[in-house]
Motif scaffolding. Structure first.
Motif, mmCIF file in Angstrom:
data_model
loop_
_atom_site.group_PDB
_atom_site.id
_atom_site.type_symbol
_atom_site.label_atom_id
_atom_site.label_comp_id
_atom_site.label_asym_id
_atom_site.label_seq_id
_atom_site.Cartn_x
_atom_site.Cartn_y
_atom_site.Cartn_z
ATOM 1 N N ALA A 141 -0.617 5.590 5.774
ATOM 2 C CA ALA A 141 -0.397 4.149 5.880
ATOM 3 C C ALA A 141 -1.031 3.357 4.748
ATOM 4 O O ALA A 141 -0.609 2.233 4.462
ATOM 5 C CB ALA A 141 -0.936 3.640 7.220
ATOM 6 N N ALA A 142 -2.048 3.900 4.103
ATOM 7 C CA ALA A 142 -2.825 3.148 3.098
ATOM 8 C C ALA A 142 -2.100 3.114 1.769
ATOM 9 O O ALA A 142 -2.489 3.773 0.800
ATOM 10 C CB ALA A 142 -4.207 3.769 2.950
ATOM 11 N N THR A 143 -1.040 2.285 1.703
ATOM 12 C CA THR A 143 -0.196 2.236 0.514
ATOM 13 C C THR A 143 -0.466 1.040 -0.388
ATOM 14 O O THR A 143 0.012 1.000 -1.523
ATOM 15 C CB THR A 143 1.285 2.211 0.929
ATOM 16 O OG1 THR A 143 1.508 1.068 1.782
ATOM 17 C CG2 THR A 143 1.655 3.482 1.680
ATOM 18 N N ARG A 144 -1.212 0.033 0.108
ATOM 19 C CA ARG A 144 -1.395 -1.187 -0.681
ATOM 20 C C ARG A 144 -2.857 -1.488 -1.014
ATOM 21 O O ARG A 144 -3.122 -2.384 -1.801
ATOM 22 C CB ARG A 144 -0.798 -2.371 0.085
ATOM 23 C CG ARG A 144 0.682 -2.249 0.330
ATOM 24 C CD ARG A 144 1.252 -3.476 1.004
ATOM 25 N NE ARG A 144 2.671 -3.355 1.281
ATOM 26 C CZ ARG A 144 3.411 -4.296 1.841
ATOM 27 N NH1 ARG A 144 2.862 -5.460 2.183
ATOM 28 N NH2 ARG A 144 4.690 -4.093 2.067
ATOM 29 N N GLY A 145 -3.771 -0.784 -0.402
ATOM 30 C CA GLY A 145 -5.182 -1.015 -0.644
ATOM 31 C C GLY A 145 -5.750 0.061 -1.545
ATOM 32 O O GLY A 145 -5.008 0.837 -2.163
ATOM 33 N N PRO A 146 -7.077 0.128 -1.620
ATOM 34 C CA PRO A 146 -7.717 1.159 -2.439
ATOM 35 C C PRO A 146 -7.329 2.565 -2.015
ATOM 36 O O PRO A 146 -7.100 3.434 -2.843
ATOM 37 C CB PRO A 146 -9.209 0.895 -2.227
ATOM 38 C CG PRO A 146 -9.291 -0.536 -1.812
ATOM 39 C CD PRO A 146 -8.046 -0.797 -1.024
ATOM 40 N N GLY A 147 -7.249 2.794 -0.691
ATOM 41 C CA GLY A 147 -6.777 4.070 -0.180
ATOM 42 C C GLY A 147 -7.712 5.236 -0.420
ATOM 43 O O GLY A 147 -8.838 5.086 -0.898
ATOM 44 N N TRP A 148 -7.230 6.400 -0.068
ATOM 45 C CA TRP A 148 -7.980 7.645 -0.218
ATOM 46 C C TRP A 148 -7.091 8.692 -0.874
ATOM 47 O O TRP A 148 -5.871 8.650 -0.760
ATOM 48 C CB TRP A 148 -8.414 8.192 1.145
ATOM 49 C CG TRP A 148 -9.317 7.309 1.940
ATOM 50 C CD1 TRP A 148 -10.684 7.289 1.904
ATOM 51 C CD2 TRP A 148 -8.940 6.331 2.913
ATOM 52 N NE1 TRP A 148 -11.174 6.355 2.789
ATOM 53 C CE2 TRP A 148 -10.135 5.759 3.426
ATOM 54 C CE3 TRP A 148 -7.723 5.882 3.406
ATOM 55 C CZ2 TRP A 148 -10.129 4.759 4.392
ATOM 56 C CZ3 TRP A 148 -7.701 4.885 4.370
ATOM 57 C CH2 TRP A 148 -8.899 4.338 4.864
ATOM 58 N N SER A 149 -7.712 9.632 -1.552
ATOM 59 C CA SER A 149 -6.963 10.793 -2.045
ATOM 60 C C SER A 149 -6.858 11.845 -0.957
ATOM 61 O O SER A 149 -5.930 12.666 -0.972
ATOM 62 C CB SER A 149 -7.643 11.384 -3.288
ATOM 63 O OG SER A 149 -8.983 11.762 -3.004
#
Length: 245
Positions: free
Chosen positions: A129-137
């Motif tokens: 889901a984390a497509t627009r923020g810093p996110g994770w690898s």
């Protein structure tokens, strides 16, 4: 100002609790206070009641109120976070193998029992889901949910859910903890935010620091205050305030 208690609100006494009760989550209900808690090392979730909110009496002396019965829970369940609006009580919880936990939910069904759903948040769903923020690898596990139900008893709204995420943030090279956010429009299912992580810190060397076990409280009409376990350069409890507080 807080006073120092003279006795424990609840101590481990049941065989299934071992020597440990932890992770309390309290709601006002039934003319008093209802306490959900973790017993043992993720051995189950217990239920206790108090008229005053000081000394609780466990209602789970023979067995846990919620035990790890689903296959995905892998015999481990704990870390409850309960919410209610003078209606069905909903309890989010962590479950699953150590170091690979997910988040489930149990909600009162009106027939004296609880219906279970899960996992409603997993490492895979939060990462995707984390497509627009810093996110994770990569994300290894999600756990330690902290829920707030919006609205009022007359017009209950969605549930906002914060939780710990253990993984590797984009641009980082080591595993760390950060705080994730999800919304449960129906108070049960949870949709992780595309802007996750919701809260994370870097030190002066641009190394990701650790923030876990979130606890949120609304401030005023639009503000929020986040408390979390901080690990890194200075271990302790941290606090962050929303811009509109």
């Amino acid at each position: 100002v807080f006073t120092t208690p003279t006795a424990a609100a609840l101590s481990a006494a049941a065989a299934w609790e071992g020597t440990r009760v932890a992770a309390p989550s309290v709601i006002a209900a039934d003319g008093g206070f209802v306490l959900f808690y973790e017993g043992g090392s993720a051995a189950g979730i217990g239920l206790a009641w108090s008229a005053t909110g000081d000394a609780f009496v466990s209602q789970s002396t023979a067995s846990p109120f919620l035990a790890a019965t689903a296959a995905w829970e892998s015999g481990r369940i704990g870390g409850p976070s309960a919410v209610t609006w003078d209606g069905p009580t909903t309890v989010y919880y962590e479950a699953g193998p150590a170091n690979a936990r997910s988040i489930g939910v149990a909600t009162a069904n009106g027939a004296g029992g609880f219906d279970r759903f899960g996992p409603v948040l997993s490492a895979a769903s939060v990462l995707a889901a984390a497509t627009r923020g810093p996110g994770w690898s990569s994300v290894l596990e999600v756990y330690a949910p902290s829920a707030i139900r919006l609205g009022s008893a007359a017009t209950p709204g969605a549930t906002w859910l914060w939780f710990s995420v253990r993984g590797i943030e984009q641009g980082a090279h080591i595993i760390n903890e950060s705080v994730g956010f999800a919304v449960a429009p129906d108070g049960i299912s949870a949709v992780a935010s595309p802007y996750n992580p919701a809260y994370h810190r870097f030190n002066s060397y641009l190394t990701a620091m650790d923030e876990g076990e979130p606890s949120l409280i609304p401030i005023g009409e639009n503000g929020l205050r986040l408390y979390f376990t901080a690990r890194g350069l200075n271990d302790g409890l941290g606090v962050a305030r929303s811009f509109v507080e």
